[in-house]
Scaffold this motif. Sequence first.
Motif, PDB file in Angstrom:
ATOM      1  N   HIS A  57      20.994   1.927  -5.399  1.00  0.00           N
ATOM      2  CA  HIS A  57      20.901   2.043  -6.849  1.00  0.00           C
ATOM      3  C   HIS A  57      19.666   2.815  -7.296  1.00  0.00           C
ATOM      4  N   LEU A  58      19.126   3.658  -6.421  1.00  0.00           N
ATOM      5  CA  LEU A  58      17.976   4.481  -6.792  1.00  0.00           C
ATOM      6  C   LEU A  58      18.432   5.917  -6.999  1.00  0.00           C
ATOM      7  N   SER A  59      17.629   6.679  -7.763  1.00  0.00           N
ATOM      8  CA  SER A  59      17.941   8.100  -7.932  1.00  0.00           C
ATOM      9  C   SER A  59      17.523   8.830  -6.661  1.00  0.00           C
ATOM     10  N   PHE A  60      17.972  10.088  -6.544  1.00  0.00           N
ATOM     11  CA  PHE A  60      17.673  10.830  -5.322  1.00  0.00           C
ATOM     12  C   PHE A  60      16.164  11.004  -5.137  1.00  0.00           C
ATOM     13  N   GLY A  61      15.483  11.328  -6.241  1.00  0.00           N
ATOM     14  CA  GLY A  61      14.034  11.512  -6.156  1.00  0.00           C
ATOM     15  C   GLY A  61      13.326  10.223  -5.737  1.00  0.00           C
ATOM     16  N   GLU A  62      13.798   9.102  -6.281  1.00  0.00           N
ATOM     17  CA  GLU A  62      13.212   7.804  -5.906  1.00  0.00           C
ATOM     18  C   GLU A  62      13.438   7.520  -4.428  1.00  0.00           C
ATOM     19  N   LYS A  63      14.659   7.838  -3.961  1.00  0.00           N
ATOM     20  CA  LYS A  63      14.957   7.607  -2.545  1.00  0.00           C
ATOM     21  C   LYS A  63      14.046   8.433  -1.659  1.00  0.00           C
ATOM     22  N   LYS A  64      13.780   9.686  -2.079  1.00  0.00           N
ATOM     23  CA  LYS A  64      12.880  10.554  -1.308  1.00  0.00           C
ATOM     24  C   LYS A  64      11.498   9.908  -1.173  1.00  0.00           C
ATOM     25  N   ARG A  65      11.011   9.357  -2.284  1.00  0.00           N
ATOM     26  CA  ARG A  65       9.682   8.731  -2.257  1.00  0.00           C
ATOM     27  C   ARG A  65       9.668   7.511  -1.353  1.00  0.00           C
ATOM     28  N   ILE A  66      10.726   6.690  -1.470  1.00  0.00           N
ATOM     29  CA  ILE A  66      10.777   5.491  -0.626  1.00  0.00           C
ATOM     30  C   ILE A  66      10.856   5.899   0.840  1.00  0.00           C
ATOM     31  N   ALA A  67      11.627   6.951   1.131  1.00  0.00           N
ATOM     32  CA  ALA A  67      11.743   7.410   2.518  1.00  0.00           C
ATOM     33  C   ALA A  67      10.360   7.772   3.054  1.00  0.00           C
TER      34      ALA A  67
ATOM     35  N   ARG B  97       0.837  -1.199   0.000  1.00  0.00           N
ATOM     36  CA  ARG B  97       0.000   0.000   0.000  1.00  0.00           C
ATOM     37  C   ARG B  97       0.881   1.262   0.000  1.00  0.00           C
ATOM     38  N   ALA B  98       1.897   1.276   0.894  1.00  0.00           N
ATOM     39  CA  ALA B  98       2.737   2.474   1.029  1.00  0.00           C
ATOM     40  C   ALA B  98       3.494   2.751  -0.267  1.00  0.00           C
ATOM     41  N   LEU B  99       4.038   1.689  -0.891  1.00  0.00           N
ATOM     42  CA  LEU B  99       4.773   1.897  -2.144  1.00  0.00           C
ATOM     43  C   LEU B  99       3.829   2.386  -3.233  1.00  0.00           C
ATOM     44  N   GLY B 100       2.595   1.884  -3.216  1.00  0.00           N
ATOM     45  CA  GLY B 100       1.612   2.347  -4.184  1.00  0.00           C
ATOM     46  C   GLY B 100       1.308   3.829  -4.007  1.00  0.00           C
ATOM     47  N   LEU B 101       1.179   4.265  -2.755  1.00  0.00           N
ATOM     48  CA  LEU B 101       0.845   5.663  -2.471  1.00  0.00           C
ATOM     49  C   LEU B 101       1.896   6.630  -3.012  1.00  0.00           C
ATOM     50  N   VAL B 102       3.166   6.227  -2.987  1.00  0.00           N
ATOM     51  CA  VAL B 102       4.212   7.127  -3.476  1.00  0.00           C
ATOM     52  C   VAL B 102       4.590   6.816  -4.918  1.00  0.00           C
ATOM     53  N   GLY B 103       3.822   5.928  -5.559  1.00  0.00           N
ATOM     54  CA  GLY B 103       4.075   5.623  -6.965  1.00  0.00           C
ATOM     55  C   GLY B 103       5.338   4.815  -7.199  1.00  0.00           C
ATOM     56  N   MET B 104       5.690   3.943  -6.273  1.00  0.00           N
ATOM     57  CA  MET B 104       6.928   3.173  -6.422  1.00  0.00           C
ATOM     58  C   MET B 104       6.667   1.670  -6.334  1.00  0.00           C
ATOM     59  N   SER B 105       5.480   1.229  -6.742  1.00  0.00           N
ATOM     60  CA  SER B 105       5.197  -0.205  -6.708  1.00  0.00           C
ATOM     61  C   SER B 105       6.209  -0.945  -7.579  1.00  0.00           C
ATOM     62  N   GLY B 106       6.584  -2.120  -7.142  1.00  0.00           N
ATOM     63  CA  GLY B 106       7.524  -2.921  -7.935  1.00  0.00           C
ATOM     64  C   GLY B 106       8.984  -2.668  -7.609  1.00  0.00           C
ATOM     65  N   TYR B 107       9.262  -1.782  -6.654  1.00  0.00           N
ATOM     66  CA  TYR B 107      10.655  -1.488  -6.300  1.00  0.00           C
ATOM     67  C   TYR B 107      11.121  -2.305  -5.097  1.00  0.00           C
ATOM     68  N   GLU B 108      10.289  -3.252  -4.635  1.00  0.00           N
ATOM     69  CA  GLU B 108      10.545  -3.940  -3.374  1.00  0.00           C
ATOM     70  C   GLU B 108      11.952  -4.522  -3.266  1.00  0.00           C
ATOM     71  N   LYS B 109      12.423  -5.133  -4.361  1.00  0.00           N
ATOM     72  CA  LYS B 109      13.679  -5.882  -4.245  1.00  0.00           C
ATOM     73  C   LYS B 109      14.909  -5.026  -4.527  1.00  0.00           C
ATOM     74  N   ARG B 110      14.703  -3.769  -4.938  1.00  0.00           N
ATOM     75  CA  ARG B 110      15.852  -2.936  -5.283  1.00  0.00           C
ATOM     76  C   ARG B 110      16.631  -2.560  -4.033  1.00  0.00           C
ATOM     77  N   SER B 111      17.909  -2.264  -4.257  1.00  0.00           N
ATOM     78  CA  SER B 111      18.731  -1.792  -3.157  1.00  0.00           C
ATOM     79  C   SER B 111      18.724  -0.258  -3.194  1.00  0.00           C
ATOM     80  N   PRO B 112      18.531   0.391  -2.031  1.00  0.00           N
ATOM     81  CA  PRO B 112      18.406   1.853  -2.031  1.00  0.00           C
ATOM     82  C   PRO B 112      19.594   2.534  -2.718  1.00  0.00           C
TER      83      PRO B 112
END
Lengths: 246, 258
Positions: A137-147, A120-135
Motif C-alpha cells: 500500500h505504498l507509492s513507488f517512490g515510498e517503496k524505493k526509499r524503504i528498499a 535509524r534507517a527509516l529516519g535516514l530515508v525520511g520514512m519514520s512512522g511507516y513501520e506497520k504499513r504493508s509495502p
Amino acid sequence: MEELITVKNLSFSYPDGQQALIDVNLAIYRGESLALIGPNGAGKSTLLLHLNGILRSNGAVSLLGSPIDESNLKWARSRVGLVFQNPDDQLFSPTVFDDVAFGPINMGLSDGQVRQAVTRALGLVGMSGYEKRSPHHLSFGEKKRIALATVLSMSPEILVIDEPTSNLDPRGKWSFIGVLERMAGTKIIVTHDLELVGALCRRVVILDQGRVVADGGTGDILADKRLLAAHGLAPDGASLKLKRRG
Amino acid sequence: MKHSFLDQYSDRDSPLHRLDPRSKLVATLAFIIAVVLTPVDSWPAYGMYLVLLAVLIVLSRVPPLYILRRSLVIVPFVLLVAVLIPFFKGGEVAGSYNIGMWHISVSQSGLQIFWNILARAWLSIISLSILAATTRFASLLEGLERLRFPRVLVMLLSFMYRYIFILTDEVMRMKQARDSRSFGGKWRWQIKTVGNMVGTLFLRSYERGERVYAAMVARGFDGHSRTLERLRFGRRDALFAAGLSLALVAINLFNLLY
C-alpha cells in the motif's frame, strides 16, 4: 586512499554460455561515489552481484583486502549493501518493519539493537512512522526509499544501488537523489541516468559488452559526447541530424 | 492498481483487536472443532454457536454485514460438495420423483446431513472471518510462528500475502495488452493465447522468485527465518481463550441434557 573493493581480472559467463564479464579490473576507494554506466546488457548487474558475493568467480573480488569466498560471505554481505532495482523484489515481508529488520536480524543483533537500527534507517530515508504499513500500500517512490532503508539498517560500509531513479517521476527522482546525497559513505550507483550521475558522482566507469571501456572523472566523461555515443549512452550523429531537422 | 486489503478492518481498535493473535487462533480452532463434533440433530446447539458469534461480532465493532458478505463466499463450494448427499443417503424417503426413465428419491436423513454440512461450514467460516477482520495478517503469521506452526509454511503464507496483488497486477497488465491487440478470433486461437499468457506468468513469477531470493541473500539470509519476539500473551488473552472454551463446553453440556 584505502581500497575497499578490488576487482581483478574478473571474467564471468552464465550457465547458458553467455559471456557477461571479460577481464574486468576495478578498484573502489573509501568515501568515493562512483557511477557504473553502460547500455542494456553491458554486464552492469552481473558485476554488481559479484560485489557482495551473490555471484562468485574464484576470488577475483576482494573486500578490504580479503577475497570474498564461502567462508566470509556473511561478513561481506553485511559490509556491502545491495539495493535492487525493483523495490517489489527487495521488499518481501508483510510489513515495512519486518523488511527493514530482516538484515539486522540475520546479522544476529539483539532485539533492542534491531529496533534501533530500523528506527535509524527509516529516519535516514525520511520514512519514520511507516513501520506497520504493508509495502503493497505504498507509492513507488515510498517503496524505493524503504528498499534503501532495508540495506541502511545493516550499516554497510559500501552502498551499491541498482538504477535508483528508474520509473520515478522527476519530483520523486530528485527527492531520492537528495536522500542519496545526504548519505555518507562509499556509494556505487549503477544507472543509465546521466543527470543522476552528474548530480551525485565524482568518478564514472563505463562498461560495454562485458568490458570496462572508460574510467575517469565525471566531468571529462560526460563531456566526451563521442565516447558516450560509441557506447550507446548518447545519441549518435545520425539520430542527432534527424532531431535537428524535426 | 489499487486493491482492497485482504485483512480489511484489522487495523481498527476493539477488545478483540487488542487480543494476542495466539489466543484468537486457538479460540477459533477450538470453536471449529466444537462445531464439527456437535451431533447432526442438535439444532439448539448450532443456534447457540450463532449467538456466540454474534456476540463476538458486536465486541469486534466490525460491520456485521461485512462479515456476512465474506462468509457467504463459502456457500457455492459447500453446495457443490453436499448437494448430492440427499439423493444417495438411504433411509426414510422424503420424496421421490420420476424423471424420464430415472427414479429419484430424496431421503430424510440425507436432507438433514445436507443442511448440517451447510450450517457447520457457514459457522466455521464466520469465525474465520472474525479472526481475519480483527487480526492484522502480519500478527496472524507471528502468532502461527509462536505456536510452532512450521516455519516454511509461515514463510509461504507471508510471501503469498505479499505477492498476491503484484501477480494480480501482472495478470491485469497482460490482459490489457492482449485486449488492446486482439479482436476476437476463433476460440482455439483464444485458448492458445490464454495458454501462452499462463506460461509467461509462470516464467515471470519464477524469475521474480530468483530476484527476491537474491535480495534476501544480499541481506544475510541463510535459509533460517528469524523474527523478533513482539507478542505478549497477557491475562486478558488467557481469559478470552478460557472463556470461549468454557462457553463451547457449556453449549455441548446443555445439548447433552436437552
